[in-house]
Design an enzyme around this catalytic site. Structure first.
Site, short mmCIF file in Angstrom:
data_model
loop_
_atom_site.label_atom_id
_atom_site.label_comp_id
_atom_site.label_asym_id
_atom_site.label_seq_id
_atom_site.Cartn_x
_atom_site.Cartn_y
_atom_site.Cartn_z
N ARG A 122 -61.29 -22.57 -5.10
CA ARG A 122 -60.28 -23.28 -5.89
C ARG A 122 -59.30 -24.06 -5.02
NH1 ARG A 122 -56.93 -20.12 -10.43
NH2 ARG A 122 -56.10 -18.88 -8.72
N ARG A 155 -54.48 -21.70 -2.69
CA ARG A 155 -53.43 -20.70 -2.91
C ARG A 155 -53.56 -19.55 -1.93
NH1 ARG A 155 -53.26 -19.49 -9.29
NH2 ARG A 155 -53.14 -17.40 -8.41
P1 ADP Z 1 -54.36 -15.69 -11.63
O1 ADP Z 1 -54.53 -15.58 -13.11
O2 ADP Z 1 -55.29 -16.66 -10.99
O3 ADP Z 1 -54.36 -14.37 -10.90
P2 ADP Z 1 -51.53 -16.55 -11.96
O4 ADP Z 1 -51.12 -17.88 -11.48
O5 ADP Z 1 -51.54 -16.29 -13.43
O6 ADP Z 1 -52.95 -16.29 -11.30
O7 ADP Z 1 -50.62 -15.41 -11.28
C1 ADP Z 1 -50.44 -15.35 -9.90
C2 ADP Z 1 -49.64 -14.12 -9.54
O8 ADP Z 1 -48.32 -14.19 -10.11
C3 ADP Z 1 -50.19 -12.79 -10.03
O9 ADP Z 1 -51.20 -12.27 -9.17
C4 ADP Z 1 -48.92 -11.91 -10.03
O10 ADP Z 1 -48.56 -11.54 -8.72
C5 ADP Z 1 -47.87 -12.90 -10.53
N1 ADP Z 1 -47.77 -12.89 -12.00
C6 ADP Z 1 -48.10 -13.90 -12.84
N2 ADP Z 1 -47.89 -13.56 -14.12
C7 ADP Z 1 -47.40 -12.29 -14.11
C8 ADP Z 1 -47.00 -11.38 -15.13
N3 ADP Z 1 -47.06 -11.70 -16.44
N4 ADP Z 1 -46.55 -10.17 -14.74
C9 ADP Z 1 -46.48 -9.82 -13.45
N5 ADP Z 1 -46.86 -10.62 -12.44
C10 ADP Z 1 -47.32 -11.85 -12.75
#
Ligand code: ADP
Length: 211
Positions: A122, A155
């Protein structure tokens, strides 16, 4: 329209939320983007969550919930929104219920193998957040965003170690939300192993159905 995109990392929630946001004129609210932006700008929040996000662990529920509650109170969210990456735990979902009722929850289902393949190639635009894949969905010019000309980057949590941890965290903490929302008759399953275009067709169908 208030909708939650649920699914493992790499299922295409962010890509589809971007497309749906444009098509329906409602904001995409991504907690991952909020955290990454704070990390980039080195704010107090960014400093607090940088290591957690890098490892692929979850940011504490109380902090995440208060950020989302604040964001949903902004004027652009009044007509509706797509929640991309929130809620991710049962306590987050329970807290959300206290202040907002959802119209639908879309569950993007996909196998671990496809997820690992997607995340390990990605690339994301630093400026506009558009998502690419070195093999499956390359930008026209290598390293440059087709949309805005911004620079593409990988990322820091898209390492194999962090991807494996994120999948593990997803299974333990987020997957129980599938039953949580199924019981409430809000859940709609779609197969997201196909292309973004094919997945969008399925998402449109779900969103055009009355509740
Ligand atoms: P992906 O779905 O690819 O893992 P995201 O961009 O949704 O990536 O999230 C990246 C990171 O941000 C997660 O691994 C976590 O550390 C944090 N994060 C995102 N959304 C949440 C949430 N709702 N609660 C807790 N941590 C979150």
């Amino acid at each position: 329209m208030k909708v939650i995109f649920l699914g493992p990392p790499g299922a295409g929630k962010g890509t589809l939320a971007g497309l749906v946001s444009k098509e329906y004129g409602i904001p995409q609210i991504s907690t991952g983007d909020i955290f990454r932006d704070a990390i980039k700008r080195e704010t107090a929040l960014g400093k607090r969550v940088k290591e957690i996000v890098g490892r692929g662990d979850l940011v504490p529920d109380d902090l995440t919930v208060s950020l989302v509650r604040e964001r949903l109170g902004q004027p652009d969210a009044a007509k509706g929104y797509i929640l991309d990456g929130f809620p991710r735990t049962i306590p987050q979902a329970a807290a959300l219920e206290e202040f907002q009722a959802m119209d639908a929850v879309i569950n993007f289902s996909i196998s671990d193998e496809v997820v690992i393949g997607r995340l390990s190639g990605r690339e994301v635009c630093k400026s506009c957040g558009a998502i690419y894949h070195v093999k499956n969905m390359p930008s026209k010019v290598k390293g440059v965003c087709d949309n805005c000309g911004g620079t593409l980057y990988t990322r820091p949590d898209d390492t194999l170690e962090s991807i494996t941890n994120r999948l593990d965290v997803y299974k333990k903490q987020t997957e129980p939300l599938i039953e949580f929302y199924r019981k409430k008759k809000l859940l709609q399953d779609i197969d997201s192993s196909k292309s973004p275009g094919d997945t969008l067709v399925q998402v449109r169908k779900v969103l055009s159905r009355p509740k």
